[in-house]
Write a protein that holds these residues in place. Structure first.
Motif, mmCIF file in Angstrom:
data_model
loop_
_atom_site.group_PDB
_atom_site.id
_atom_site.type_symbol
_atom_site.label_atom_id
_atom_site.label_comp_id
_atom_site.label_asym_id
_atom_site.label_seq_id
_atom_site.Cartn_x
_atom_site.Cartn_y
_atom_site.Cartn_z
ATOM 1 N N ARG A 105 -9.892 -5.087 5.393
ATOM 2 C CA ARG A 105 -9.704 -4.191 6.529
ATOM 3 C C ARG A 105 -8.289 -3.631 6.571
ATOM 4 O O ARG A 105 -8.085 -2.461 6.903
ATOM 5 N N ARG A 106 -7.302 -4.469 6.233
ATOM 6 C CA ARG A 106 -5.923 -3.976 6.244
ATOM 7 C C ARG A 106 -5.709 -2.941 5.155
ATOM 8 O O ARG A 106 -5.034 -1.915 5.369
ATOM 9 N N ILE A 107 -6.273 -3.167 3.980
ATOM 10 C CA ILE A 107 -6.127 -2.211 2.886
ATOM 11 C C ILE A 107 -6.818 -0.902 3.227
ATOM 12 O O ILE A 107 -6.297 0.185 2.963
ATOM 13 N N ARG A 108 -7.980 -0.982 3.860
ATOM 14 C CA ARG A 108 -8.728 0.235 4.172
ATOM 15 C C ARG A 108 -8.082 1.065 5.279
ATOM 16 O O ARG A 108 -8.418 2.236 5.443
ATOM 17 N N LEU A 109 -7.152 0.484 6.020
ATOM 18 C CA LEU A 109 -6.386 1.298 6.969
ATOM 19 C C LEU A 109 -5.563 2.344 6.228
ATOM 20 O O LEU A 109 -5.321 3.438 6.739
ATOM 21 N N HIS A 110 -5.132 2.008 5.009
ATOM 22 C CA HIS A 110 -4.318 2.922 4.208
ATOM 23 C C HIS A 110 -5.155 3.683 3.191
ATOM 24 O O HIS A 110 -4.890 4.855 2.927
ATOM 25 N N TRP A 111 -6.174 3.015 2.628
ATOM 26 C CA TRP A 111 -6.974 3.606 1.557
ATOM 27 C C TRP A 111 -8.460 3.529 1.903
ATOM 28 O O TRP A 111 -9.207 2.731 1.329
ATOM 29 N N PRO A 112 -8.927 4.340 2.826
ATOM 30 C CA PRO A 112 -10.341 4.227 3.237
ATOM 31 C C PRO A 112 -11.333 4.581 2.139
ATOM 32 O O PRO A 112 -12.478 4.114 2.158
ATOM 33 N N CYS A 144 0.833 -1.212 0.000
ATOM 34 C CA CYS A 144 0.000 0.000 0.000
ATOM 35 C C CYS A 144 0.864 1.256 0.000
ATOM 36 O O CYS A 144 0.581 2.228 -0.714
ATOM 37 N N GLN A 145 1.936 1.250 0.795
ATOM 38 C CA GLN A 145 2.790 2.428 0.895
ATOM 39 C C GLN A 145 3.634 2.651 -0.356
ATOM 40 O O GLN A 145 4.191 3.733 -0.542
ATOM 41 N N SER A 146 3.729 1.631 -1.219
ATOM 42 C CA SER A 146 4.492 1.793 -2.453
ATOM 43 C C SER A 146 3.759 2.649 -3.473
ATOM 44 O O SER A 146 4.359 3.075 -4.465
ATOM 45 N N HIS A 147 2.471 2.910 -3.247
ATOM 46 C CA HIS A 147 1.711 3.798 -4.126
ATOM 47 C C HIS A 147 1.866 5.236 -3.645
ATOM 48 O O HIS A 147 1.630 5.523 -2.466
ATOM 49 N N PRO A 148 2.245 6.158 -4.514
ATOM 50 C CA PRO A 148 2.404 7.550 -4.065
ATOM 51 C C PRO A 148 1.090 8.184 -3.616
ATOM 52 O O PRO A 148 1.080 9.047 -2.738
#
Length: 465
Positions: A221-228, A144-148
């Motif tokens: 849920r893990r993805i939505r922590l970064h990209w809600p 997820c953090q690899s996406h700007p």
């Protein structure tokens, strides 16, 4: 592998050429056949992947007694996997290799050797369940953090694959579909980039509804922590596996369980799952099937395809759902495939051909992970150690993918398989010479990809500003 001047390896002869005698011996000195490992080191330095993974593993060793840091052990093991050495035993020889030593931050001659096989084995067996969960979550976080910027939508291909075992490893079971004892690890990929997000070891049986729902729930849920705000959709196939998350999650039919679909419906996740045929569905699409067959017969055509949309609810389902049918008639007969979805927009043809069928790329990605990087070497008795191996192979997958993505699009290798990239860019001979003030690398003069190799090194290694 390094050349050696070990006098226990006796010289040998080859057939004469033009009346000249040919003798050979392994006495070339500091020569490595894996000069491309420097590309892996550059890719890792750009990502910071191995240092991140090392930070997730607790190290209870006495700092005063440590010879190999956790990052150094991981780095040697992951680089070896990417270069085609999937077994820990290979490190007993590679630990002396000058190119591997330099890629891991050590001088080729005066620097200490890398970690040996026993150290690698202790590493693979050290993490407990909590640590492995933390590392798997860390892989998702790192992706997820690899996406700007948070994407508007993502597509994740989720699939399982048979990992045949030849011993009595814990969690291995006999699977009637594959007719052998195996694991069925789950692979999750970013369908747009081909990035392997995470791999999960599991027993060799078809997952039930609760397990499928739990995997999807934890992932979303893990993805939505970064990209809600990112739209999430899913798709899956009715015959065996699971597929994508984007705007859709895709997968095979045994992932299209009631628990999974109910959770997706209740949490705003879109999905497309494969659905097995039955008599009720056959009756509902019979008119369209008959029409397609008649059109093919009257026109004497090789193939006619049609699509139908209906509403269907199995007895175990909590509500009726939209079902799409792909109907195809050929000279050999008729074939009908079904998918179930909660997507309300889009025609049956578009959703089937452009969304659902697009998940077939997952099979190619799994082939790279499993066959070309040998991630099926899950031969440890403990399932925790085997899960650790899957994480190490996934890290190697990331590094090779970074190199592949850095290749200019006009180059044939830009679309090459991992095995081809390894052969053409990683398996490059290099002679290493260390002096008092510098280290000189002499690559093979006739290397067919010399210019591309040089350009990749320049593009992957950040230059000081």
């Amino acid at each position: 592998m390094p050349a050696t001047d070990d006098d226990t390896l006796l010289p040998f002869s080859l057939p004469n050429i033009c009346k000249k005698k040919i003798t050979a011996a392994f006495d070339g000195g500091q020569v490595s056949s894996d000069g491309g490992v420097f590309l892996l080191a550059a890719a890792d330095k750009r990502l910071g992947l191995i240092d991140t993974l090392a930070g997730l593993i607790p190290d209870a060793r006495d700092p005063a007694q440590i010879t190999h840091s956790m990052a150094d052990i991981l780095r040697g093991r992951i680089f070896a996997i990417a270069c085609g050495y999937p077994d820990g035993n290979d490190l007993d020889d590679l630990r002396h290799d000058p190119a591997f030593k330099m890629a891991c931050g050590r001088l080729p001659e005066s620097g200490g050797d890398l970690a040996s096989q026993p150290t690698i084995s202790r590493l693979e067996n050290a993490p407990d369940l909590r640590t492995l969960i933390r590392m798997s979550r860390g892989m998702v976080d790192f992706w997820c953090q690899s996406h700007p910027h948070p994407p508007k939508g993502i597509i994740l291909d989720i699939d399982d694959t048979a990992d045949t075992v030849h011993g009595h490893q814990q969690m291995s079971l006999f699977n009637a579909h594959y007719d052998e004892r195996c694991f069925l690890p789950i692979h999750i990929y970013d369908a747009e980039t081909g990035h392997c997000v995470v791999t999960i070891l599991r027993e060799g049986k078809t997952p039930g509804g609760k397990e499928v729902g739990a995997h999807i729930r934890r992932l979303v849920r893990r993805i939505r922590l970064h990209w809600p705000a990112t739209i999430i959709t899913g798709a899956a196939n009715a015959s065996r596996h699971i597929g994508s998350l984007r705007d859709p999650i895709q997968g095979d039919s045994h992932y299209g369980r009631q628990e999974a679909m109910d959770w997706c419906d209740d949490n705003g996740v879109k999905y497309i799952f494969g659905l097995g045929p039955n008599k009720t569905l056959a009756k509902q699409v019979f008119a369209k099937l008959d029409n397609v067959c008649v059109r093919r017969a009257v026109g004497q055509l090789d193939k006619v395809r049609g699509f139908a949309t209906t509403r269907y609810a199995a007895k175990s389902w909590s509500r009726p759902r939209r079902v799409l049918a792909r109907i195809e008639a050929t000279k050999k007969g008729a074939d009908v495939r079904y998918i179930v979805t909660n997507l309300t927009k889009g025609t049956a043809q578009r959703l089937y051909e452009n969304v659902y069928c697009a998940r077939g790329q997952a099979e190619n990605l799994i082939k790279r992970h499993k066959s070309q990087l040998a991630s099926d070497r899950t031969s440890c008795r403990s399932p925790l150690a085997n899960q650790m191996r899957l994480i190490l192979h996934t890290a190697a997958f990331w590094l090779v993918r970074i190199i592949r993505d850095a290749i200019p699009k006009h180059e044939p290798l830009a679309s090459g398989e991992f095995s081809t990239i390894r052969l053409r860019l990683l398996k490059i001979a290099v002679r290493v010479r260390e002096t008092g003030t510098r280290v000189k690398l002499a690559f093979a003069a006739n290397c067919p990809n010399a210019e591309l190799f040089r350009d990749l090194i320049c593009s992957l290694i950040p230059r000081p500003t």
